[in-house]
Design an enzyme around this catalytic site. Sequence first.
Site, PDB file in Angstrom:
ATOM      1  N   GLY A  18       0.827  -1.211   0.000  1.00 23.61           N
ATOM      2  CA  GLY A  18       0.000   0.000   0.000  1.00 23.61           C
ATOM      3  C   GLY A  18       0.854   1.251   0.000  1.00 23.61           C
ATOM      4  O   GLY A  18       1.056   1.871   1.042  1.00 23.61           O
ATOM      5  N   SER A  42       1.447   3.712  -3.417  1.00 21.32           N
ATOM      6  CA  SER A  42       0.966   4.801  -4.277  1.00 21.32           C
ATOM      7  C   SER A  42      -0.449   5.228  -3.911  1.00 21.32           C
ATOM      8  O   SER A  42      -1.272   4.423  -3.481  1.00 21.32           O
ATOM      9  CB  SER A  42       0.978   4.352  -5.736  1.00 21.32           C
ATOM     10  OG  SER A  42       2.289   4.152  -6.177  1.00 21.32           O
ATOM     11  N   GLU A  68      13.842  -4.030  -3.269  1.00 21.26           N
ATOM     12  CA  GLU A  68      12.925  -4.223  -4.386  1.00 21.26           C
ATOM     13  C   GLU A  68      13.678  -4.111  -5.707  1.00 21.26           C
ATOM     14  O   GLU A  68      13.518  -4.930  -6.597  1.00 21.26           O
ATOM     15  CB  GLU A  68      11.813  -3.176  -4.312  1.00 21.26           C
ATOM     16  CG  GLU A  68      10.790  -3.311  -5.431  1.00 21.26           C
ATOM     17  CD  GLU A  68       9.704  -2.231  -5.364  1.00 21.26           C
ATOM     18  OE1 GLU A  68       9.796  -1.322  -4.524  1.00 21.26           O
ATOM     19  OE2 GLU A  68       8.770  -2.323  -6.171  1.00 21.26           O
TER      20      GLU A  68
END
Lengths: 379, 385
Positions: free
Chosen positions: B125, B127, B242
Amino acid sequence: MDFSLNSEQQLLQDSANKFAVKGYGFDRYRTTLKLDGHLDPAAWAQMAEFGWLALPLPESAGGLGGSSTDVTLVAEALGAGMVLEPYVSGLVLPGRLLTLAGNDRQQQRLEALAAGNLQLAVGWAEPGDRQNPAHCATRAVAKGSGYVINGSKLCVLNAPNAQGLIISARTSGKPGDHGGISLFEIDPAAPGVSLVRYPLMGGGSAANVIMDGASVSADALLGSIGEGFELLDDALDHATVAACAQALGAMQALVERTAAYLRVRKQFGVPIGSFQVLQHRLVDMYVDVEQSRSMVLMASVRVGSANVADRRRAVSAAKAYLGQTSKFVAQHAVQLHGGIGVTEELDVGHYFRQLTAFGILYGDRERHLDRYASLPRAA
Amino acid sequence: MDLDFSPEDQAFRAEIRTWMQANVPPKAGPEIGLPNHRETQAAWEHKLGKKGWLACNWPAEYGGPGWTATQRYIFDTERALAGAPPFSPFGLMMLGPVLMAYGTPEQQSRYLPKIASGEEFWCQGYSEPGSGSDLASLKTQAVRHGDRYVVNGQKIWTTQAHWASYMFCLCRTNTDVPKQQGISFLLIDMRAPGIEIRPITTIDGEHHLNEVFLTDVQVPVGNLVGQEGQGWTIAKYLLTHERTGLAGIADSYFQIGELHGAVNRDASLADDPLVRRRLAALEVDLLALEFTNLRTLDRVARGEPLGAGSSGLKIRGSELQQAISEAQVELGGLSALPWLGEVSTGDPVFRTATQRYNFLRACTIYGGSTEIQKNLLAKLLLGTN
């Protein structure tokens, strides 16, 4: 898997950088451009003294038996420091050929090469062959105990300085055949040999070599008759990797200069490096250099592979890749420097010329992509 | 300098390859190459979880296999070459490392095992409609009432929210401080009252993305990770993890192999020197990326900081994924046009190419867009940090 340099390699890199970047650089480059054949005997002697000329040559012939990775460390520094001495064309390429195939007499020349007392050049490209070494329309015909050679070689690097030329000539077969190509050492001053000498863009010298009934003795042959292609292909791969490393040094230098310029050059009251369009261009250049460095490392190891397809694949991948990135970095280094970038007075434009020449020498991107595509896919 | 894998790593590769050959279900999604079918994806991840290989980037103490960076690389390569889809990254690659670094022992023991076993999917959660690249401007608010936060706001582009049991969520807990300092990192149960998920269909014709609306959602304070206000620091830590996984190298190798196969099955392509040159150019680019990645792994293995190296990999890796799929579409020509592969004519690689191509337009946008990555690198190069 280990990408680190050992302590000897780090020393080698440090001393090469010290010589090339601090001791040579743009000023000496410009002085050397005024010398015959763009060759500075004092610089060549220094390089011999440091052992860099002995580096790629075998210990049996007075060399240091260094690895291709060692050679790329020196070559990269020479590229960063704009060193014009013919390290690749006059040492790596002929040194590899003599090492692979020289007879006893020819191998003795390696000692002179290592000592810096001999300049050699290798002629293989011809008009209309798009730098395909298998083309070779020059012919050598047996006569008596020796051979008579007819044909011409294009853009033979370092030929104006060379006491000996190694050239490819066809002893059988037709242009394009791998078999039937032989290598001979010829005397540039011999009857029937003439040179059209010229300076190269970016510095260094070359000549077109015309052989019109040039006679050589039987012991001028390198290796076996008709089996020269594999030797030439191997040696050109070694030279190509060293040339890539030299280009990498120049590319790195251009990224550093461009980053520095973006910090100090002000327009509209601010450093131009505050503009995002220019920032992103610089990043593209930087990432190109990082990836090119990976390719040079990879190719410097794999060029020594016993598997010929692995060697060819690695070298052609590197040259094809750097053919593109060197052009991008050079063009945009000039662009980001603006007006000053297109002047003789700034080194950026000279790196640009050198990298443009690099893109063409030893086969351009298209030639190497085609060579890569012609090989079986890696396992 | 040594480019060969060690004998141990080679044995490891052989073990993984053998297992993959025996266990990758036929057409586990490789025809499309995208993880867009929940059941297949869940079954595949459970299988890996049982084997203990799902949390392949985790140390042994947290339930991972404890592999080296090189082993993880080999594993991912073999996974891709076997035609298996990548794992859902949100729990495994993102939240996992965050909980190991910032989570309480209770949070670790509650959440990590079920991520490692593949029992619980997570979503991210981050953007919001008004906060894309400028993530720190996010507005979703978490207000503390006793032992709970009450969360109100909206998230968007939430991949696999419709699969997920939980969402890790950046929320604003303080509006009186600079924007980066007022953000907190909360773990939210997707079954909680007040959560509404609306699907967004993307240009590949699939449902990966969602809008998530949060209306008075109650979150226990025990679900705060790290300190209140530490969310931005945690988010940055997560992003470096990431990005290293976003180069997509293994999957690009698989897709280039697929493209080679399709080209070789069609003489009009195989005999065209420009087609062969195009394939060679893609392979050369991939080689440059692969060795840059290996150099990065080598630095990580020697404990050197990763820095912005991962940004370059993300930029070039995502561009290359796009370029390969672009070649698949363009060389496929008319064979690429039947939509969603519903008509079984033409080569399967070309038939599914448009969907991959369309899907992969997102890969230069997600995980920090190409332009944001370039901003980060420019700061380093120009010393304007």
